[in-house]
Design a protein around this motif. Structure first.
Motif, short mmCIF file in Angstrom:
data_model
loop_
_atom_site.label_atom_id
_atom_site.label_comp_id
_atom_site.label_asym_id
_atom_site.label_seq_id
_atom_site.Cartn_x
_atom_site.Cartn_y
_atom_site.Cartn_z
N GLN A 119 -20.55 -67.87 -12.33
CA GLN A 119 -21.06 -68.38 -13.60
C GLN A 119 -20.35 -69.70 -13.92
OE1 GLN A 119 -23.47 -66.60 -15.05
NE2 GLN A 119 -23.22 -64.56 -14.19
N LEU A 158 -25.25 -72.74 -11.32
CA LEU A 158 -26.04 -71.93 -12.24
C LEU A 158 -27.50 -72.39 -12.31
CD1 LEU A 158 -24.99 -69.52 -13.89
CD2 LEU A 158 -25.10 -70.97 -15.91
N GLY A 176 -22.63 -67.78 -19.14
CA GLY A 176 -23.79 -67.71 -18.27
C GLY A 176 -24.86 -66.82 -18.85
#
Length: 332
Positions: free
Chosen positions: A108, A227, A302
Motif C-alpha cells: 500500500q 497502487l 490504501g
C-alpha cells in the motif's frame, strides 16, 4: 462477507457466503441476514442486482469484534529489525527507511509525518560563530533531529559569550517544545529583570530569533505508483482525487495528527474522514517518538479492501521499532 470481499474484490452474494462457509444454514437464510446487516448499516449494495460489500461500520465491527488478531511474520520482523538499527543510522535516515518499509511490506502507500519544528522537544542548542556578525544556530531535538539556522546579529559575539548563551538555554529549557520556549522568551523580553542582565538579554534575543520557524511537518510518501495498478484505481477520476490529495498534503497531515492521541493503532475507514471517504480508502496509523511526547505519526494508506489482520500489527511494530531506533540514535 468482509473476508470474501477482501479476497476477491467483488460484491459478495449470499450463495458465495454459503458455499465458502460452514454455517449450517441455507443461502436464503444468509440472504435475509445480509439484508438485515444492510439495514443496520454494516453492508452496502452497490447495485440492485449485485451482492453486498462492507460499509465503514461493517469494517469497524469486523476489526473490533470478529477479526482474529494477527501477528507479524518472523520474516517481516527480521526485515524491520535489520533495517532499523538505531545505533547505525541518523534520525533522518531512519524515518526514510520506515516510510519505505511501510509501503514495501504492505503493498500500500506508506506515509510518515515528522513533527513541525515548533513541536519538537529541545535536547541541546549551540551557537557557532562564523565570519563577521554571522552566527550558526544548531538545534538538536530529543529524537535526534538537527535543525540549522544562519543568523545575522547586531553586534559581533565572542565564542565564549555564545557558549554561555548556549549553556543557559540548554540548561533552562531542555525538555520543552521549541514553540513553548519561544513563547516564554517573548514574555521574558518584556520583563524588566531581563534588561538588567546583559547576557540574559542577549540570550533571550538570540534564542527568540533562532527558534522562530515557519517550517511545517515533513511528509514522506512511498508506494503511490504501485497502487495505481489496483482495480480500485481503474477509474481516472479516482486517480485524480488521489493525486490532488497528495498535492494538498495539509489535509493528510491534519488527519494523521489526529491519530497522535494515545499510543496505539488507530483505524480510519471511508466515511470516518473526508480524506478517506472521497477515495474509499482506509488509514491505519499510530504515533512514534522518544520520551514522553509523540514526535510524529506513521501509517499505511490504501483501498479499504486491505488485509487488516496483517496491516494493523505491521503498523504497530514499525511504530515501536522506529521509536526504539530513534531512542538509540539520540543516545549516541
Amino acid at each position: 462477507v468482509v473476508q470474501t470481499f477482501i479476497l476477491v474484490g467483488e460484491p459478495v452474494s449470499s450463495r458465495s457466503v454459503a458455499k465458502h462457509a460452514q454455517h449450517g444454514v441455507s443461502a436464503a437464510t444468509i440472504r435475509n441476514v445480509m439484508a438485515d446487516l444492510e439495514e443496520w448499516g454494516y453492508l452496502e449494495q452497490p447495485h440492485t442486482s449485485a451482492g453486498r460489500v462492507p460499509s465503514s461500520a461493517g469494517y469497524h465491527l469486523y476489526i473490533e469484534a470478529l477479526m482474529e488478531k494477527g501477528s507479524l511474520s518472523e520474516d517481516d520482523r527480521r526485515r524491520i529489525d535489520g533495517d532499523l538499527r538505531g545505533g547505525e543510522a541518523a534520525p533522518g535516515r531512519l524515518v526514510a527507511l520506515t516510510s519505505q518499509l511501510l509501503s514495501r511490506l504492505s503493498g500500500q502507500i506508506g506515509i510518515l509525518v515528522t513533527p513541525a519544528i515548533g513541536d519538537t522537544v529541545l535536547r541541546t542548542v549551540d551557537f557557532v560563530p562564523l565570519s563577521g556578525r554571522r552566527v550558526l544556530c544548531v538545534v538538536v531535538s530529543e529524537a535526534g533531529f538537527v535543525e540549522n539556522k544562519l543568523l545575522e546579529v547586531e553586534e559581533e559575539l565572542s565564542r565564549e559569550e555564545l557558549i554561555r548563551i548556549s549553556n543557559y538555554l540548554t540548561e533552562n529549557f531542555r525538555g520543552r517544545t521549541l514553540r513553548t520556549i519561544r513563547e516564554r522568551l517573548l514574555a521574558a523580553m518584556t520583563d524588566e529583570r531581563s534588561q538588567m542582565d546583559e547576557l540574559l538579554g542577549r540570550a533571550i534575543s538570540l534564542a527568540q530569533r533562532s527558534l522562530e520557524s515557519t517550517q511545517g511537518p515533513e511528509v514522506l510518501v512511498e508506494g503511490t505508483a504501485q497502487l495505481l495498478a489496483r482495480p480500485e484505481l481503474e477509474n481516472l477520476s479516482r486517480v485524480r482525487l488521489l493525486l490532488d490529495m497528495f498535492a494538498d498534503r495539509q489535509r493528510l497531515v491534519t488527519l494523521l495528527n489526529q491519530c497522535m492521541d494515545g499510543s496505539g493503532v488507530r483505524v480510519v475507514i471511508g466515511e470516518d474522514s473526508s480524506v478517506t471517504s472521497d477515495l474509499g480508502f482506509s488509514l491505519i496509523a499510530r504515533p512514534f517518538g522518544t520520551g514522553e511526547g509523540a514526535q510524529g505519526t506513521l501509517g499505511i494508506f490504501g483501498p479499504s479492501r486491505m488485509e487488516y489482520e496483517r496491516i494493523i500489527p505491521l503498523v504497530d511494530y514499525l511504530g515501536e521499532s522506529l521509536s526504539r531506533a530513534l531512542e538509540s540514535s539520540a543516545s549516541r
